[in-house]
Design an enzyme around this catalytic site. Structure first.
Site, PDB file in Angstrom:
ATOM      1  N   ASN A   7     -10.146  26.388 -28.289  1.00  0.00           N
ATOM      2  CA  ASN A   7     -10.818  26.970 -27.116  1.00  0.00           C
ATOM      3  C   ASN A   7     -11.785  28.034 -27.646  1.00  0.00           C
ATOM      4  OD1 ASN A   7     -11.562  28.259 -24.792  1.00  0.00           O
ATOM      5  ND2 ASN A   7      -9.471  28.611 -24.050  1.00  0.00           N
ATOM      6  N   ARG A  87     -11.483  22.719 -25.093  1.00  0.00           N
ATOM      7  CA  ARG A  87     -11.680  23.117 -23.703  1.00  0.00           C
ATOM      8  C   ARG A  87     -13.155  23.437 -23.472  1.00  0.00           C
ATOM      9  NH1 ARG A  87     -11.312  28.905 -21.178  1.00  0.00           N
ATOM     10  NH2 ARG A  87     -11.265  28.373 -18.985  1.00  0.00           N
ATOM     11  N   HIS A 176     -10.684  26.697 -13.827  1.00  0.00           N
ATOM     12  CA  HIS A 176      -9.227  26.803 -14.087  1.00  0.00           C
ATOM     13  C   HIS A 176      -8.511  25.485 -13.773  1.00  0.00           C
ATOM     14  CE1 HIS A 176      -9.156  31.464 -13.341  1.00  0.00           C
ATOM     15  NE2 HIS A 176      -9.271  31.197 -14.635  1.00  0.00           N
ATOM     16  N   ARG A 237     -14.599  40.969 -11.844  1.00  0.00           N
ATOM     17  CA  ARG A 237     -15.520  40.224 -10.975  1.00  0.00           C
ATOM     18  C   ARG A 237     -15.198  40.510  -9.508  1.00  0.00           C
ATOM     19  NH1 ARG A 237     -14.084  34.746 -13.593  1.00  0.00           N
ATOM     20  NH2 ARG A 237     -14.596  35.219 -15.754  1.00  0.00           N
ATOM     21  N   GLU A 381      -2.105  25.673 -20.560  1.00  0.00           N
ATOM     22  CA  GLU A 381      -3.386  24.967 -20.546  1.00  0.00           C
ATOM     23  C   GLU A 381      -3.598  24.154 -21.825  1.00  0.00           C
ATOM     24  OE1 GLU A 381      -5.051  28.857 -19.162  1.00  0.00           O
ATOM     25  OE2 GLU A 381      -6.598  27.567 -18.336  1.00  0.00           O
TER      26      GLU A 381
END
Ligand code: ADP
Length: 395
Positions: A7, A87, A176, A237, A381
């Protein structure tokens, strides 16, 4: 056989190695290279319960990955390498399935970079480096947007000029996806729900946060949009705001579009409201009476709760809520704050089970007492990327 999952971020590279036997995936090594391209970087390697961190310099992603492969090679973990899974954040409208990488695919993926300028280019760099170092094995990309490809048009289109969509790809993509898919499948299995008939909401609450409505195994709504800025309140965010706010602030302060975008991505969310982006630190401050920290957590919980109501409406009912991500997995306070006013929907949790920190072998813990099941699931993940890579190649 062994599977390596990579990743790659702009200045970092995470990896994990799995051994696979009889469809059982066991994580045997993982780690992280940080500050790639800076004068002093670092490599952290975890193996057999031991953690080793070294300060070293890595000029680029290729050097970083070479160091990882050397380390894994010393322990014989890449001799029987079957595939490298990568990913990638944005797959646009075209890449809705795991994809085996070729030079043509990499060139084509470059076209998607304007949609994810911070996230996609470093990943492509990581894939290229990995293919140069291990060109002898297949490489597969798993996209974070892919799971949400099942959204219907009324869920993915925005009410903006049609040309924004047809000419510029302005629509909801959602992110996600690998995590939402993994925790939803795990929850359905662990709760004994019918794989072909269920209504589930998955809340991935970490530094980045998103929530997804899943009907019969398919994502039908999700809170992130064209970019990961939309939706929930996050570490830095803003999530949803009145879309006129950036224009108003730009007029009032003379800020540029770039500065406004940066403020909404990096200076907002928990950090904007209380100055800290780390939820654990914010909780500690709130516990000691800090009003800004308490407000930041209240805003976070309020937004998640609103989505649970909205998504229950879209699903036409609700069988289960799944919590995952650093906050969703660890913060009993946040889970309780989100769900506390929802008893009228059949959502009730046992405070004692909410507070426990242990998980069963499947990495799950059921905390509900009401009709709607509430389950905490440790997300995996990398394992999901490894599984999808193996499945694609039929290994
Ligand atoms: P990322 O999106 O970067 O992968 P994570 O999923 O690791 O993030 O989540 C990081 C967030 O989880 C941080 O805000 C961190 O403070 C929070 N977190 C981790 N452990 C706890 C805890 N015990 N209580 C509250 N928040 C926690």
């Amino acid at each position: 056989m062994n599977i390596l999952v990579v990743n790659a971020g702009s200045s970092s590279l995470k990896y994990e190695v799995f051994t696979v036997e009889d469809n059982v995936y066991t994580s045997v090594a993982e780690g992280l290279v940080e500050r790639i391209g800076e004068s002093v970087g670092a490599i952290t390697m975890k193996l057999n319960g031991n953690k080793d961190k070294q300060e070293r310099t890595f000029a680029d992603h290729k050097e970083a990955l070479a160091a990882v492969l050397d380390h894994l090679g010393e322990h014989g973990l890449v001799d029987d390498l079957a595939v490298v899974g990568h990913r990638m954040v944005h797959g646009g409208e075209e890449y809705t399935k795991p994809t085996q990488v070729t030079e043509e695919i990499l060139k084509d993926l470059d076209k998607l970079s304007p949609l994810a300028p911070l996230h996609n280019p470093p990943c492509i760099t990581g894939v290229r480096a990995a293919m140069e170092l291990r060109g002898d094995v297949p490489h597969v990309i798993v996209f974070d947007t892919a799971y949400h490809a099942t959204l219907a048009e009324d869920a993915y289109r925005y009410a903006v000029p049609k040309e924004w969509y047809t000419n510029h790809g302005v629509r909801r993509y959602g992110f996600h996806g690998t995590s939402h898919k993994y925790v939803a499948n795990t929850a359905v299995r662990e709760l004994g729900l019918d794989p072909n008939n269920h209504k589930v909401i998955t809340a991935h609450l970490g530094n980045g946060a998103s929530i997804t409505a899943i009907k019969d195994g398919k994502s039908i709504e999700t809170s992130m949009g064209l970019t990961p800025l939309e939706g929930l309140v996050m570490g830095t965010r803003s999530g949803n705001i009145d879309p006129a706010i950036p224009f108003y602030i730009m007029r009032q302060t003379g800020m540029s579009a770039q500065e406004a975008e940066d403020a909404l991505n990096r200076q907002s969310g928990l950090k904007g409201v209380c100055g800290d982006n780390d939820a654990r630190a914010v909780e500690e401050r709130a516990d000691s009476g800090d009003a800004d920290a308490k407000l930041a957590l209240d805003l976070f919980a309020h937004r998640v709760r609103g989505y649970i109501g909205e998504y229950s409406a879209h699903l036409g009912g609700l069988d289960a809520i799944v919590f995952t991500g650093g906050i969703g997995e660890n913060s009993a306070t946040m889970r309780a704050a989100i769900l506390e006013p929802l008893a009228h929907m059949g959502i009730e949790i046992d405070p004692a089970r909410n507070d426990v920190r242990e998980f069963n072998e499947a990495g799950t813990r059921v905390i509900s007492t009401g009709a709607v099941k509430v389950i905490v699931v440790l997300t995996q993940e990398q394992e999901q990327i490894a599984r999808e890579s193996v499945e694609l190649l039929g290994l």
